[in-house]
Design a protein around this motif. Structure first.
Motif, mmCIF file in Angstrom:
data_model
loop_
_atom_site.group_PDB
_atom_site.id
_atom_site.type_symbol
_atom_site.label_atom_id
_atom_site.label_comp_id
_atom_site.label_asym_id
_atom_site.label_seq_id
_atom_site.Cartn_x
_atom_site.Cartn_y
_atom_site.Cartn_z
ATOM 1 N N GLN A 45 0.827 -1.204 0.000
ATOM 2 C CA GLN A 45 0.000 0.000 0.000
ATOM 3 C C GLN A 45 0.864 1.257 0.000
ATOM 4 N N GLU A 49 0.956 4.113 -2.867
ATOM 5 C CA GLU A 49 0.726 5.525 -2.585
ATOM 6 C C GLU A 49 1.887 6.377 -3.090
ATOM 7 N N LYS A 52 1.486 6.757 -6.799
ATOM 8 C CA LYS A 52 0.436 7.709 -7.148
ATOM 9 C C LYS A 52 0.900 9.141 -6.910
ATOM 10 N N VAL A 354 -4.064 10.304 -2.583
ATOM 11 C CA VAL A 354 -4.002 8.854 -2.800
ATOM 12 C C VAL A 354 -5.282 8.157 -2.355
ATOM 13 N N GLN A 355 -6.266 8.935 -1.916
ATOM 14 C CA GLN A 355 -7.553 8.326 -1.595
ATOM 15 C C GLN A 355 -8.250 7.869 -2.876
ATOM 16 N N PRO A 356 -9.115 6.887 -2.766
ATOM 17 C CA PRO A 356 -9.913 6.487 -3.937
ATOM 18 C C PRO A 356 -10.736 7.661 -4.448
ATOM 19 N N LYS A 357 -10.863 7.747 -5.749
ATOM 20 C CA LYS A 357 -11.615 8.834 -6.356
ATOM 21 C C LYS A 357 -13.058 8.852 -5.871
ATOM 22 N N LYS A 359 -14.173 9.563 -2.944
ATOM 23 C CA LYS A 359 -14.390 9.238 -1.534
ATOM 24 C C LYS A 359 -13.684 10.254 -0.647
#
Length: 527
Positions: A45, A49, A52, A354-357, A359
């Protein structure tokens, strides 16, 4: 029948103990495997990140603005309304602001040309034979003018100033020849005028134009000035400026608050160090409005001894980022050390990226809380230190208390090596420094004044890449100091450098260098 060599059979208790030991070992191995798997997932993870963020830095916008979305981020509508009212109050023009209206332009519109630019009047007249009425031939009278303006640029022109000194002598005795003295020059053995030196310095250190390109430009204008000559001039200029730099330093260290920052610099030829070794340009900024000082200093090290050297016995307030190299001078001098909320916010902005789009999460909540702190600072901008502290006590302290409660809970819920975990742990580690602004109205919320002052150096470094020698780096630091100090006090860097380069060689050892400080010169300028 059992033989003498065969072992006795295990008892029931022994078998149960072996079974329990085997089960315990199995549980340990399963726990270890689960731990390893969790570590692998965390590492995976973290790498994802980082990937990204690398893509975002390379191709995404450089702004630190963050999104505020609906969903898991619950914002009290009453708080939003209050924030909007506060922002509207901040945006309303004050009496002082009304004296200097801001020029606004619509998209695709045109801003009026500055009134302080010199004007050249060009009158367009009708031909003589068209100044009579077409009906009865009566001579036309002037009834007014229609004025339009266009911006005109006079290209740079290289010329030579010839200093002709007339000699006098007695015709009777033919002795005692007299001649006018040569005007004082910043670099006596060079053929560079103060104007030329100021032009070259401004082009390189303000406009990030490398010396080799300047040499090419001069060649197009008919003047062959090698890059080595330009470089030698800049090093000599930096050496001549050191007394004035020390005068600025004395003024800076009298300020109640100092900002500091540092950034890397490559110096190719430095004794005992490979060319790839990182060196550092340090920055200090401080002083009251209208008397700001910005100082650059070169050093091969980033160690704590450098701020000790730069700050001397300074014992006021110091604002920096989270670098621990300032700890020793803070401890020895008893300095009040404040942190930078912009750095804390920056890490949550990275976590948000880096959060999901689509959200929202913890990063959004933290950024919203920090946004409210900055909204309070906008309200407090025009207040004195005491009133600012009172406003912070009323509005900022409750926000900080909420943030601390949320932080304590979140630290146990997030992987430490994730982007969000790094943001949380940075906030936690810097908490004491970050909250010192609550108890002192003179302490700002961030270190942005230092970052804004060091940014031109960082931009220039992308063009000229490195300094060849340490003396060149020190000269660059001196010239950058004068340029950024001039800008901080609302002056033209070129005009201020020209003034200094002309006035400095005329001063004697007993003359006061303070007369060359930018605010002193600014007071002599015509309104």
């Amino acid at each position: 029948m059992r033989t003498a060599a065969s072992p006795p059979p295990d008892t029931v208790d022994q078998l149960q103990r072996k079974l329990a030991a085997a089960e315990a070992e199995n549980d340990r191995l399963l726990a270890l495997m689960a731990k390893k798997e969790a570590q692998w997932e965390a590492a995976k993870q973290s790498l994802f990140e980082q990937f990204k963020l690398a893509i975002e830095r390379q191709f995404g916008p450089s702004t630190e603005k963050y999104r505020v979305e609906q969903g898991d981020l619950l914002i009290n509508e009453a708080e939003v309304a209050v924030d909007e009212e506060d922002a509207a109050a901040v945006d309303e023009p004050t009496a002082a602001d009304s004296r200097q209206p801001t020029q606004r332009r619509t998209r695709g519109g045109r801003v009026a040309l500055p009134p302080d630019l010199p004007r050249v009047k060009v009158v367009h007249e009708l031909p003589e034979d068209t100044r009579h009425c077409a009906e009865d031939g009566t001579e036309l009278k002037v009834i007014g003018e229609e004025v339009s303006e266009e911006l005109h640029v006079v290209p740079a022109r290289v010329e030579v100033i010839r200093h002709v000194r007339v000699k006098y002598a007695c015709p009777a005795c033919e002795e005692g020849v007299r001649i006018a003295p040569m005007p004082a020059k910043l670099l006596p053995k060079s053929n560079a005028s103060a104007t030329l030196l100021a032009y070259v310095a401004t082009a390189k250190y303000q406009d990030a134009l490398p010396l080799y390109r300047q040499s090419q430009i001069f060649a197009r204008h008919g003047a062959d000035i090698p890059r080595n000559t330009l470089a030698r001039w800049m090093v000599q200029v930096g050496e001549r400026l050191m007394p004035l730099i020390e005068a600025l330093r004395r003024h800076l260290l009298q300020a109640p608050l100092v900002h500091m920052d540092e950034t890397t610099l490559q110096v190719n030829t430095e004794p005992g160090r490979p060319a790839s070794s990182p060196s550092y340009m340090w920055l200090q900024r401080g002083g009251p409005p209208g008397q700001q000082v910005v100082l650059f200093d070169y050093d091969a090290s980033r160690a704590g001894r450098v701020p000790m050297r730069l700050l001397g016995d300074y014992a006021g307030r110091l604002v920096t980022d989270g670098y621990e190299g300032y700890a020793e001078v803070v401890r020895q001098n008893g300095i009040t050390h404040a942190g930078c909320w912009a750095h804390a916010r920056r890490k949550f902005v990275e976590a948000q990226k880096v959060q999901p789009k689509g959200k929202t999460g913890k990063a959004d909540w933290a950024l919203n809380q920090i946004r409210k702190l900055y909204a309070v600072e906008k309200q407090a901008k025009a207040l004195d230190a005491e009133a600012r502290q009172a406003l912070r006590e009323q509005k900022s302290r409750p926000l900080v208390t909420q943030l601390r409660t949320w932080l304590d809970k979140s630290l146990t819920q997030v992987l430490p090596k994730s982007a969000l975990g790094k943001a949380l742990h940075y906030l936690d580690g810097q908490w004491k420094r970050l909250t010192r602004f609550l108890d002192d109205g003179l302490i700002p919320l961030d270190n942005n004044p230092a970052e804004n002052a060091i940014r031109p150096f960082v931009v220039g470094r992308k063009n000229w890449l490195f300094s060849h020698t340490s003396s060149g780096a020190q000269a660059s630091a001196a010239i950058y100091s004068l340029i950024e100090t001039a800008k901080a006090n609302g002056l033209s860097p070129y005009e201020y450098l020209q003034f200094v380069f002309e006035a400095l060689p005329t001063l004697g050892e007993e003359d006061d260098l303070d007369m060359l400080l930018p605010w002193r010169w600014k007071d002599t300028l015509p309104l």
